[in-house]
Enzyme design. Structure first.
Site, PDB file in Angstrom:
ATOM      1  N   LYS A 257       0.852  -1.188   0.000  1.00 53.80           N
ATOM      2  CA  LYS A 257       0.000   0.000   0.000  1.00 53.80           C
ATOM      3  C   LYS A 257       0.888   1.238   0.000  1.00 53.80           C
ATOM      4  O   LYS A 257       1.815   1.356   0.806  1.00 53.80           O
ATOM      5  CB  LYS A 257      -0.905  -0.002   1.234  1.00 53.80           C
ATOM      6  N   ASP A 262      -2.072  10.396   3.969  1.00 51.76           N
ATOM      7  CA  ASP A 262      -3.504  10.098   4.028  1.00 51.76           C
ATOM      8  C   ASP A 262      -4.194  11.074   4.963  1.00 51.76           C
ATOM      9  O   ASP A 262      -4.118  10.959   6.187  1.00 51.76           O
ATOM     10  CB  ASP A 262      -3.724   8.661   4.516  1.00 51.76           C
ATOM     11  N   LYS A 269      -9.427  12.895   8.864  1.00 52.30           N
ATOM     12  CA  LYS A 269      -8.946  12.363  10.139  1.00 52.30           C
ATOM     13  C   LYS A 269      -8.917  13.487  11.170  1.00 52.30           C
ATOM     14  O   LYS A 269      -8.310  14.529  10.946  1.00 52.30           O
ATOM     15  CB  LYS A 269      -7.540  11.771   9.969  1.00 52.30           C
ATOM     16  N   ASP A 281       1.522   5.878   6.121  1.00 47.10           N
ATOM     17  CA  ASP A 281       0.496   5.054   5.484  1.00 47.10           C
ATOM     18  C   ASP A 281       1.018   4.370   4.223  1.00 47.10           C
ATOM     19  O   ASP A 281       0.282   3.647   3.561  1.00 47.10           O
ATOM     20  CB  ASP A 281      -0.742   5.897   5.159  1.00 47.10           C
ATOM     21  N   ASP A 341     -11.906   7.572   3.953  1.00 46.65           N
ATOM     22  CA  ASP A 341     -10.721   7.223   4.732  1.00 46.65           C
ATOM     23  C   ASP A 341     -10.417   5.730   4.665  1.00 46.65           C
ATOM     24  O   ASP A 341      -9.437   5.273   5.243  1.00 46.65           O
ATOM     25  CB  ASP A 341     -10.884   7.666   6.192  1.00 46.65           C
ATOM     26  N   GLU A 343      -9.353   4.287   2.002  1.00 46.23           N
ATOM     27  CA  GLU A 343      -8.853   4.470   0.644  1.00 46.23           C
ATOM     28  C   GLU A 343      -7.798   3.456   0.238  1.00 46.23           C
ATOM     29  O   GLU A 343      -7.640   3.147  -0.939  1.00 46.23           O
ATOM     30  CB  GLU A 343      -8.283   5.890   0.504  1.00 46.23           C
ATOM     31  N   ARG A 345      -7.608   0.257   0.571  1.00 49.53           N
ATOM     32  CA  ARG A 345      -8.161  -0.941  -0.074  1.00 49.53           C
ATOM     33  C   ARG A 345      -8.597  -0.650  -1.510  1.00 49.53           C
ATOM     34  O   ARG A 345      -8.629  -1.561  -2.333  1.00 49.53           O
ATOM     35  CB  ARG A 345      -9.318  -1.491   0.764  1.00 49.53           C
TER      36      ARG A 345
END
Length: 495
Positions: A257, A262, A269, A281, A341, A343, A345
């Protein structure tokens, strides 16, 4: 750092600092071993005064005035009957942090006989090197005044440990590279810069590299990945590195990933979400690229390895993904976005479809995917999801050898109802309970069922808030050593 083994007796060794492991319950007999370095009566008194009994994690440092050895560091290993390789690894890390700025020749004397010499040498050598790494790239003063230059593992035969010792530096360099990627601030490590880092690896180690820009990703139908990238002014970069030996009997794909930052998107967030740390992230992609760095140097035979990162940012602008949008992934499946959030996946979905087109023997993805995994397993154990028992056993064994915690989690098919959408094929999040399971089930929708696949959630393990074992505070590089061990084992099986 030069690491070597010497088959000398302890009284024959000369250097600046000596680290010694002490077993619990037999202190008196062990004190006698060091009588040529320090008087046994004095050492016994030092142990007694500090209540040092050889229990796990206990430590004591003694400064010496006479002789070549300037400092003795004793660290407890616990009872002999419960001694494990992880105890040596942890003890080496604890003791290494006690080393001060002496002439930098370090000796380590542990009870090696309980273990395979190569395993012991590798575990302790890695521990010393990884626990002493400091990332000073972004400081105005970049010189490290306390660098360990030479390490000798006392009492180990050089012939039997030679190949293991030779692998320590490439492995640690891969972990270091991963840590540096994760630690880099998001204004430095952009999607473009991550692609540049991949280019450097390809050039230095003769790896094949393909980088897909936005238009090429559009041509591949990567609607899920590109939807995440829409909110940033920075262009996405889809990275595909390949290691190819002369002959390959197996082919695997590693996916990381790659969210270089993020924000959460419109589901911003807030509060305790630690938005200021969301540079990490991309921890999964860092581990995958760190593994590429190591594998390219070790050059295992008979196995072709692909390294894939869908790099982008999750930001907010007028074009950003909305909660409620429906997007289409490259396998044709439609996704209702009920949380921007979730995102990672979405980016992984298109990366998995791309990976399947390579027709590999297996696929493994690593991702800082869910807070739910952290709640379930904490910050020392990664979650493992797979339907393939053999792949699970292989990865668990590889992680165990590396001393990296991993635990197989359930793929409860009935939970799939939580990611059903009434207006699309899927929605990108399910109910709060079992959130890490529904995330894995979402990813599974983009994997060819005939290809063994595993998902590793490293949300808790890619970062530590304090010095812990071989990991200084900050990025851990979790997963590099596990993946390297796995690939090495597959290479041996293919011979």
């Amino acid at each position: 750092m030069q690491i070597s083994t010497v088959s000398k007796e302890i009284n024959e060794w000369s250097g600046s600092v000596l680290i010694a492991g002490i077993l619990e319950g037999t202190i008196k007999s062990q004190i006698n071993i060091f009588k040529t370095i320090i008087k046994d009566t004095l050492l016994s008194k030092k142990f007694s005064d500090s209540k040092f009994e050889g229990k796990k994690n206990q430590k004591i440092s003694i400064e010496l005035i006479e002789g070549k050895i300037k400092k003795l560091i004793f660290v407890g290993l616990g009872k002999a009957e419960t001694l494990r390789i992880d105890d040596l690894r942890k003890a080496a890390s604890i003791a290494t942090r006690q080393v001060a700025s002496y002439e930098r020749k370090l000796g380590i004397f542990f009870p090696w006989d309980a273990f395979d010499p190569s395993l012991g040498a590798c575990a302790v050598g890695e521990a010393v090197q990884l626990s002493s790494i400091k990332d000073l790239r972004f400081k105005s003063e970049t010189k490290d005044p306390a660098q360990i230059n030479e390490v000798e593992l006392i009492g180990l035969d050089n012939i039997t440990t030679q190949s293991a010792i030779a692998e320590i530096n490439p492995i640690c360099e891969g972990v270091k590279f991963a840590r540096e990627l994760v630690s880099a601030p998001p204004n430095f490590l952009t999607p473009f810069q991550m692609a540049k880092e991949a280019e450097k690896l390809a050039a230095e180690y003769n790896l094949d590299l393909k980088i897909l820009d936005k238009k090429e990703c559009e041509a591949q139908g990567m609607g899920a990945y590109l939807a995440v990238a829409k909110g940033s002014d920075l262009e996405p970069n889809f990275i595909h590195l390949k290691y190819s030996p002369k002959t390959a009997k197996k082919k695997i794909v590693l996916i990381g990933k790659g969210l270089t930052f993020d924000s959460g998107g419109y589901n911003l967030k807030v509060g305790a979400s630690q938005i200021e740390k969301m540079k990490y992230d991309m921890g999964g992609s860092a581990s995958v690229l760190g593994t590429a760095r190591t594998i390219a140097e070790l050059k295992p035979s008979n196995i072709e390895v692909h390294f894939i990162v869908a790099a982008c940012e999750n930001m907010i602008n007028g074009s950003a993904l909305h909660p409620g949008d429906i997007i289409k992934a490259s396998n044709g499946k439609t996704i209702e976005v009920n949380n921007t959030d979730a995102e990672g996946r979405l980016t992984l979905a298109d990366a998995l479809v791309y990976a399947c087109k390579l027709k590999p023997d297996s696929i493994v993805d690593l991702a800082t995917l869910t807070g739910a995994c952290v709640i379930a397993l904490g910050d020392e154990i990664a979650g493992l999801w797979t339907d393939n028992d053999q792949l699970s056993e292989q990865l668990t064994k590889a992680a165990g050898k590396a001393g990296e915690g991993i635990w197989r989690m359930p793929m409860q098919e009935s939970y799939k109802s939580g990611i059903k959408s009434s207006i699309a094929d899927l929605q990108n999040t399910g109910p709060r309970p079992g959130g890490s399971i529904t995330a894995a089930l979402f990813l599974k929708e983009f994997v060819n069922p005939s290809i063994p696949w595993a998902h590793i959630d490293i949300a808790g393990t890619c970062w530590t808030e304090k010095d812990r074992d071989i990991n200084p505070k900050g990025a851990t590089g979790y997963g590099v050593r596990t993946l390297v061990n796995w690939i090495k084992e597959l290479s041996l099986e293919a011979n």
